[in-house]
Motif scaffolding. Structure first.
Motif, mmCIF file in Angstrom:
data_model
loop_
_atom_site.group_PDB
_atom_site.id
_atom_site.type_symbol
_atom_site.label_atom_id
_atom_site.label_comp_id
_atom_site.label_asym_id
_atom_site.label_seq_id
_atom_site.Cartn_x
_atom_site.Cartn_y
_atom_site.Cartn_z
ATOM 1 N N ARG A 178 0.546 -0.781 -0.309
ATOM 2 C CA ARG A 178 -0.342 0.373 0.475
ATOM 3 C C ARG A 178 1.144 1.195 -0.133
ATOM 4 O O ARG A 178 2.082 1.196 0.475
ATOM 5 C CB ARG A 178 -1.263 0.057 1.430
ATOM 6 C CG ARG A 178 -2.847 -0.873 1.123
ATOM 7 C CD ARG A 178 -2.400 -0.905 2.296
ATOM 8 N NE ARG A 178 -3.984 -1.652 2.151
ATOM 9 C CZ ARG A 178 -4.714 -1.377 2.920
ATOM 10 N NH1 ARG A 178 -4.866 -0.787 3.925
ATOM 11 N NH2 ARG A 178 -5.820 -2.876 2.965
ATOM 12 N N ALA A 179 0.450 2.237 -0.387
ATOM 13 C CA ALA A 179 0.825 3.546 -0.864
ATOM 14 C C ALA A 179 1.733 4.211 0.663
ATOM 15 O O ALA A 179 3.175 3.991 0.371
ATOM 16 C CB ALA A 179 0.242 4.911 -1.376
ATOM 17 N N VAL A 180 1.236 4.195 1.830
ATOM 18 C CA VAL A 180 2.083 4.432 2.917
ATOM 19 C C VAL A 180 3.198 3.122 3.525
ATOM 20 O O VAL A 180 3.724 3.875 3.932
ATOM 21 C CB VAL A 180 0.970 4.835 4.329
ATOM 22 C CG1 VAL A 180 0.419 3.072 4.935
ATOM 23 C CG2 VAL A 180 1.546 5.697 5.155
ATOM 24 N N TRP A 181 2.851 1.917 3.261
ATOM 25 C CA TRP A 181 4.212 0.906 3.052
ATOM 26 C C TRP A 181 5.237 1.529 2.234
ATOM 27 O O TRP A 181 6.121 1.049 3.112
ATOM 28 C CB TRP A 181 3.044 -0.345 3.548
ATOM 29 C CG TRP A 181 2.658 -0.405 4.600
ATOM 30 C CD1 TRP A 181 1.069 -0.173 5.278
ATOM 31 C CD2 TRP A 181 3.411 -0.107 6.145
ATOM 32 N NE1 TRP A 181 0.491 -0.872 6.319
ATOM 33 C CE2 TRP A 181 1.902 -0.734 7.071
ATOM 34 C CE3 TRP A 181 4.406 0.048 7.124
ATOM 35 C CZ2 TRP A 181 1.788 -0.450 7.661
ATOM 36 C CZ3 TRP A 181 4.460 -0.302 8.297
ATOM 37 C CH2 TRP A 181 3.108 -0.364 8.702
ATOM 38 N N LEU A 237 5.771 4.368 1.015
ATOM 39 C CA LEU A 237 6.673 5.438 1.453
ATOM 40 C C LEU A 237 7.685 4.821 1.943
ATOM 41 O O LEU A 237 9.064 5.792 2.463
ATOM 42 C CB LEU A 237 5.986 6.634 1.804
ATOM 43 C CG LEU A 237 6.113 7.768 1.684
ATOM 44 C CD1 LEU A 237 6.658 8.412 0.870
ATOM 45 C CD2 LEU A 237 5.174 9.047 2.393
ATOM 46 N N ILE A 238 6.854 4.655 3.553
ATOM 47 C CA ILE A 238 7.674 4.216 4.337
ATOM 48 C C ILE A 238 9.105 2.876 3.706
ATOM 49 O O ILE A 238 10.108 3.258 4.374
ATOM 50 C CB ILE A 238 7.349 3.202 5.475
ATOM 51 C CG1 ILE A 238 6.236 4.470 5.981
ATOM 52 C CG2 ILE A 238 7.860 3.193 6.783
ATOM 53 C CD1 ILE A 238 5.171 3.580 6.833
ATOM 54 N N SER A 270 5.192 4.767 -8.584
ATOM 55 C CA SER A 270 4.021 4.489 -7.609
ATOM 56 C C SER A 270 2.938 5.535 -8.518
ATOM 57 O O SER A 270 1.483 5.445 -8.144
ATOM 58 C CB SER A 270 4.054 5.504 -6.498
ATOM 59 O OG SER A 270 3.521 6.047 -5.533
#
Lengths: 857, 213
Positions: A120-123, A125-126, A161
């Motif tokens: 997922r996008a947030v993971w 990004l991390i 992304s």
């Protein structure tokens, strides 16, 4: 559920990544070979990490080529990427630490790309931040190359992304539309099965009613000798059975109360009410309402049809009633079977539809066993097993939704809860499906070309940084350029920008032509040569020569997104060969320059390859959308026809309920004597009315329904009306139709008791009608002007209908003739067999329209 | 000379209709109901002297096909009059093709029923205006070809005009007009016979292995 577009996109992304991995393994081995003498031979332990990375790349390449990697592999990839970055100072030569042409950067970059595609996008990004930090921090002293490589990694990750998110959204929409349409198709199958059963049932019902009335009129209840009471008892019992059948059918047609007011407000209120009721019964229900303000599937509306301001279309009241009824069923299901005491209701309102979703975290069931297949949907059965009860509810939910053109989807897995989705979409305009998949694919490709154009513009703008920052730092290899050294870099940037702008301007509208592609490729090769001329020695593959190492990837992008692979690959090979010749000629055997050269070529080539691989995914997505659109349009047509049929059925049953059931009730209750002569005449009249209705020839459900009032009145006076109709009466202009009804009503009014035959034929350019009955005087009223033979044109004051009236051989004849509207343009003909239900269909052909007798002036 | 008594049979799966017809026809002169049955099996059971005319309901509710029922009765030497509540026009046409002598609805007047029975008995066949209308509005590709005169006679007659009026309007004698109407009915019957012959020929050819199944 079919997820073809998403599957295709995922396959493309993971296979693309697999290709990159395989090439990265080759690059890693080449890198080690080049640095063998300087590092890896003297320090064999330094081989451990590149060995692991090469093996890991090969493993991932093989695994990802077959299917999406498991989450654990992605996490492991990120961990390995971070470790590789952190240990870089010990695993690569000092000169290569933080450099763009290093297997370390590739390992980190590929782990980042994997994270972007799989997480997922947030993971993602991390993961990118962690990987970027792991790459930057140990090599922070090796500036500026570590800054360049880290920025490159983050830029590629962010670009990927964005691109994947956009492509996924399109694919997801296509798939969800297709899945929903497939759900509707299944619901439609039930509806067709139900309609077939209902039709057969009703035909039988009407046939029974008609036969009973005809039998009674003939004296079917008149006793013969001792069997008096037995005959009457049988007649009464039969009447009771018919009453129950008609009432049952009427109940089946009622979809709910049609409360006035805003149906949307009503729906919200009903949902809240049901939630409260369920809470009172011990189920904790949370409700969420979402109004998107957008159509559910933007592709459904052709751009020309799409209003600039999107407004919500009202949900029909019967749909609200069905949605709430199905919601009630679903909540009951949760209470009875889930084993949970909580549920969530989500109402999502699109401008063109609505979805009610009911989630619970209960014990679930195997939803695949309770799909809305037509066999399981046939009503009936008295099952009491819990699963059968659930099956009954499933039927009920599916069946109710299908009745109003909606559909239900039930997702459940044992132990993992249940989700019930109740969907309704307004039928849309017939022009929705694009002509074919090619159109839509071209539309997607245009969007992809434009995205590539944006990337080129952004990339070329960023190239201004090295163009300005490193101008004049490397002396030109061509002496003639030396006096202009600082300006050469800027001039080259302007040339790159001009070429890129030209290419982007074209691909914004259309793909490049062969000539334009060749010009772009030739110009790029020339710019590579110019870059080499503007830098000296080994700088040819350094950032000082940004024109050759970074610009070609951007400049050739318009060709890659426009031309078949052979053509774009030709340009790539030309640039690679040019760079290879120039590079090898300049750097000789210097390891750092060699790996930079190979790294540059690797990055440049795989980028073009990766982008070119997106096209199959776009094609599949386009096909999914087209399939959904076509199916959707067919379903809408079927739905509209079914609604008409339903209304027709309702009218017929309502008429039975109004005109026939009171007679039968009176017999059943012993209040009417079916043997009485006047009653028998009444039954005969009603039987004729039912017959007219069934033949679609003038009953409430047939053409010229308005005529039935006059027929009823005439029959009440002892007139026996036979009405024969053929043709499409929708083609009569409105004023002519009204006039026709008036004239026929007037004729019936003046007809004496006895037989009257009304014949109406509609077809070709005009329609004609005849009313005939035994008489010795001309028809009264407006027709009084008519005299005995021959027939005479009567001035009735009608502007639309010509009328002749006469009396011949003891028969009064009124002849009518009216113009017809031109036929409608042909409409798509759905294959839904429910269309055959409409009694008014299929009666338009071959209506005779020849007249051999001239109308007297 | 005294008119011979016509023996009538009724096959209908609705007891009220059977009972009503028995009552209604019982009161008619020179007519006798000799058998009532709810299906063909019952009709033929124990029958030694078959009736002259059979009133046959088109939908007997036993899954049998009206055309098959008509052919079976005709093969037994019975004249068949289709007696239906609200048959679909295509079913009525199929019945006429199968050889039915006429078509009458259960809501028609008793005198029409009597005329139909007498015509069926005499072998002349009964074309009511309703049947004329059904034949006139036939749009099946396999419909018999009608001449302009036949079509026009059919059209005028189907509107309820007496044959005399139809004849006068077309400058024909009433006999000729009647003949045109009867000819249309015969064309339907012949078309049905041709179709049956073609089916028989095909079956024979399949049996002989001339054409594949």
């Amino acid at each position: 559920m079919s997820t073809r577009a998403q599957d295709a996109l995922a396959a493309v992304l993971f296979r693309g990544l697999a290709v990159l991995r395989a090439l990265a393994a080759v690059f890693t081995v080449s890198y080690v070979a080049i640095w063998w003498g300087a590092l890896y031979h003297p320090r064999p332990w330094a081989l451990v990490v590149p060995g692991i990375v090469a093996a890991w790349n090969l493993y991932c390449a093989v695994a990802a080529a077959r299917r999406a990697p498991p989450r654990a592999v992605v996490v492991a990839d990120i961990v390995i990427g971070c470790l590789v970055g952190l240990t870089a100072p010990w695993t690569v030569p000092d000169a290569s630490v933080g450099d763009t042409s290093s297997w370390v950067l590739l390992a980190v970059l590929l782990a980042g790309m994997n994270a972007v595609i799989a997480l997922r996008a947030v993971w993602a990004l991390i993961a990118m931040v962690l990987l970027g930090a792991a790459h930057l921090w140990p090599a922070i002293d090796y500036r500026p190359q570590v800054l360049t490589s880290t920025a490159l990694m983050l830029f590629v990750g962010a670009g990927l992304s964005q691109a994947t998110a956009r492509l996924r959204r399109v694919a997801l929409e296509a798939d969800s539309w297709l899945a929903a349409v497939a759900g509707r198709a299944r619901a439609e199958t039930i509806a067709v099965a139900r309609a077939r059963a209902d039709r057969a049932h009703e035909r039988l019902l009407h046939d029974t009613v008609l036969n009973t009335l005809a039998g009674l009129s003939l004296g079917g209840a008149v006793a013969t000798g001792a069997a008096d009471s037995e005959t009457l008892a049988q007649v009464r019992s039969r009447c009771r059975r018919i009453i129950a059948l008609v009432e049952g059918s009427l109940d089946g047609l009622r979809t709910g109360d049609e409360t006035s007011g805003d149906p949307d407000v009503l729906l919200d209120a009903r949902v809240a009410e049901l939630a409260e009721d369920a809470t009172t019964d011990g189920l904790t229900v949370t409700v969420g309402f979402t109004r998107t303000g957008q159509p559910r599937w933007p592709e459904r509306a052709a751009p020309a049809d799409r209003p600039s301001v999107l407004t919500e279309e009202q949900i029909p009241a019967d749909v609200v009633a069905v949605l709430t009824a199905a919601l009630r069923e679903a909540l009951r299901n949760v209470q009875r079977h889930s084993g949970e005491n909580s549920a969530r209701i989500s109402v999502t309102r699109w401008t063109d539809g609505v979805q009610l979703r009911i989630d619970d975290d209960g014990r679930g069931f195997d939803a695949t066993r309770f799909g809305p297949d037509p066999l399981s949907a046939v009503p009936g059965g008295g099952d009491h097993h819990p699963e059968d009860i659930r099956l009954g509810i499933t039927r009920s939910i599916h069946g109710r939704m299908a009745d109003v053109g909606g559909w239900a989807q039930i997702f459940s897995t044992p132990g993992l809860g249940t989700r019930v989705e109740l969907n309704w979409q307004r039928p849309h305009s017939p022009m929705v499906p694009p002509a074919d998949a090619t159109d839509l694919r071209q539309s997607y490709e245009r969007a992809a070309r434009r995205a590539a154009g944006v990337a080129v513009v952004v990339g070329v703008s960023l190239l201004a940084l090295p163009a300005v920052a490193y101008r004049g730092l490397s002396p030109p290899s061509v002496a003639a350029l030396a006096p202009f050294s600082p300006a050469v870099s800027l001039v080259l940037w302007l040339l790159v920008a001009a070429l890129a702008t030209w290419g982007v301007a074209i691909i914004w509208r259309r793909p490049l032509t062969v000539i334009e592609a060749l010009v772009t490729q030739g110009s790029t090769v020339l710019l590579v040569l110019a870059g080499a001329a503007a830098t000296s020695g080994g700088d040819v593959i350094s950032i000082y020569n940004w024109v050759a190492i970074a610009a070609p990837a951007l400049l050739l992008l318009p060709v890659t997104v426009s031309r078949p692979w052979k053509q774009w690959a030709g340009g790539v090979i030309a640039v690679v060969v040019t760079q290879l010749v120039l590079g090898l000629g300049r750097v000789g055997t210097a390891p750092l320059e060699l790996v930079r050269l190979i790294g540059t070529l690797y990055g440049f080539s795989v980028m073009q390859l990766f982008i070119a691989m997106i096209w199959p995914a776009l094609r599949t997505t386009a096909e999914s959308v087209i399939r959904a659109a076509r199916l959707d349009a067919e379903l809408d047509a079927g739905q509209a026809a079914a609604a008409a049929v339903r209304r027709d059925r309702a009218r017929r049953l309502a008429r039975l309920n109004r005109d026939v059931l009171p007679l039968l009730r009176a017999i059943a209750d012993g209040l009417a004597d079916p043997t009485d002569e006047s009653n028998r005449r009444l039954y005969a009249g009603r039987a004729r009315a039912v017959r007219r209705m069934l033949a679609g020839s003038g009953g409430r459900a047939g053409p010229l329904a308005e005529l039935e009032t006059a027929i009823d009145a005439a029959e009440a006076r002892g007139v026996v009306v036979t009405l024969q109709v053929a043709g499409d009466f929708a083609a009569i202009p409105r004023d002519a139709r009204d006039e026709l009804v008036d004239l026929l009503s007037e004729t019936l009014e003046g007809a004496p008791p006895g037989r009257v035959t009304i014949t109406l034929l509609s077809g070709g350019a005009f329609g004609e009608g005849y009313v005939s009955y035994p008489a010795t005087v001309p028809p009264p009223g407006r027709f009084t002007g008519g005299s005995d033979q021959p027939a005479k044109r009567v001035d009735t004051g009608s502007r639309s209908i010509s009328v002749d009236a006469s009396v011949e051989e003891g028969t009064a004849i009124v002849e009518l003739r009216w113009p017809l509207l031109p036929p409608d343009p042909p409409q798509p003909t759905p294959t839904d067999e429910r269309h055959q239900e409409n009694p008014n269909r299929g009666k338009t052909a071959n209506v005779p329209c020849t007249r051999t007798r001239d109308v007297a002036p | 000379m005294t008119e011979a008594v016509i023996r009538v049979g009724v096959i209908d799966d609705h007891p009220i209709v059977l009972h009503g017809l028995e009552k209604a026809l019982h009161e008619q002169e020179n007519l006798m109901i000799t058998v009532t049955a709810t299906d063909l099996g019952n009709f033929f059971d124990g029958q030694e002297a078959l009736p002259d005319v059979v009133l046959l309901d088109l939908d007997l509710g036993d899954g049998s096909r009206p055309a098959d029922n008509i052919r079976r009765l005709m093969e037994a030497g019975v004249s068949v009059l289709v007696f239906s509540a609200a048959a679909h026009p295509a079913t009525v046409r199929a019945a006429i093709r199968a050889g039915a002598a006429g078509y009458i609805t259960k809501t028609d007047a008793l005198e029409d029923l009597m005329s139909a029975i007498r015509s069926a008995r005499s072998g002349s066949g009964w074309v009511s205006p309703a049947l004329a209308f059904i034949m006139l509005t036939d749009d099946a590709p396999s419909r018999p070809q009608l001449s302009t005169q036949e079509r026009e006679v059919l059209r005028l007659y189907s509107t309820g005009l007496p044959v005399k009026v139809v004849a006068k309007r077309m400058d024909l004698s009433p006999e000729t007009a009647k003949e045109y109407i009867a000819r249309v009915r015969r064309k339907y019957r012949d078309a049905g016979r041709d179709a049956r012959s073609k089916i028989d020929l095909r079956l024979r050819a399949v049996e002989d292995g001339i054409i594949p199944e």
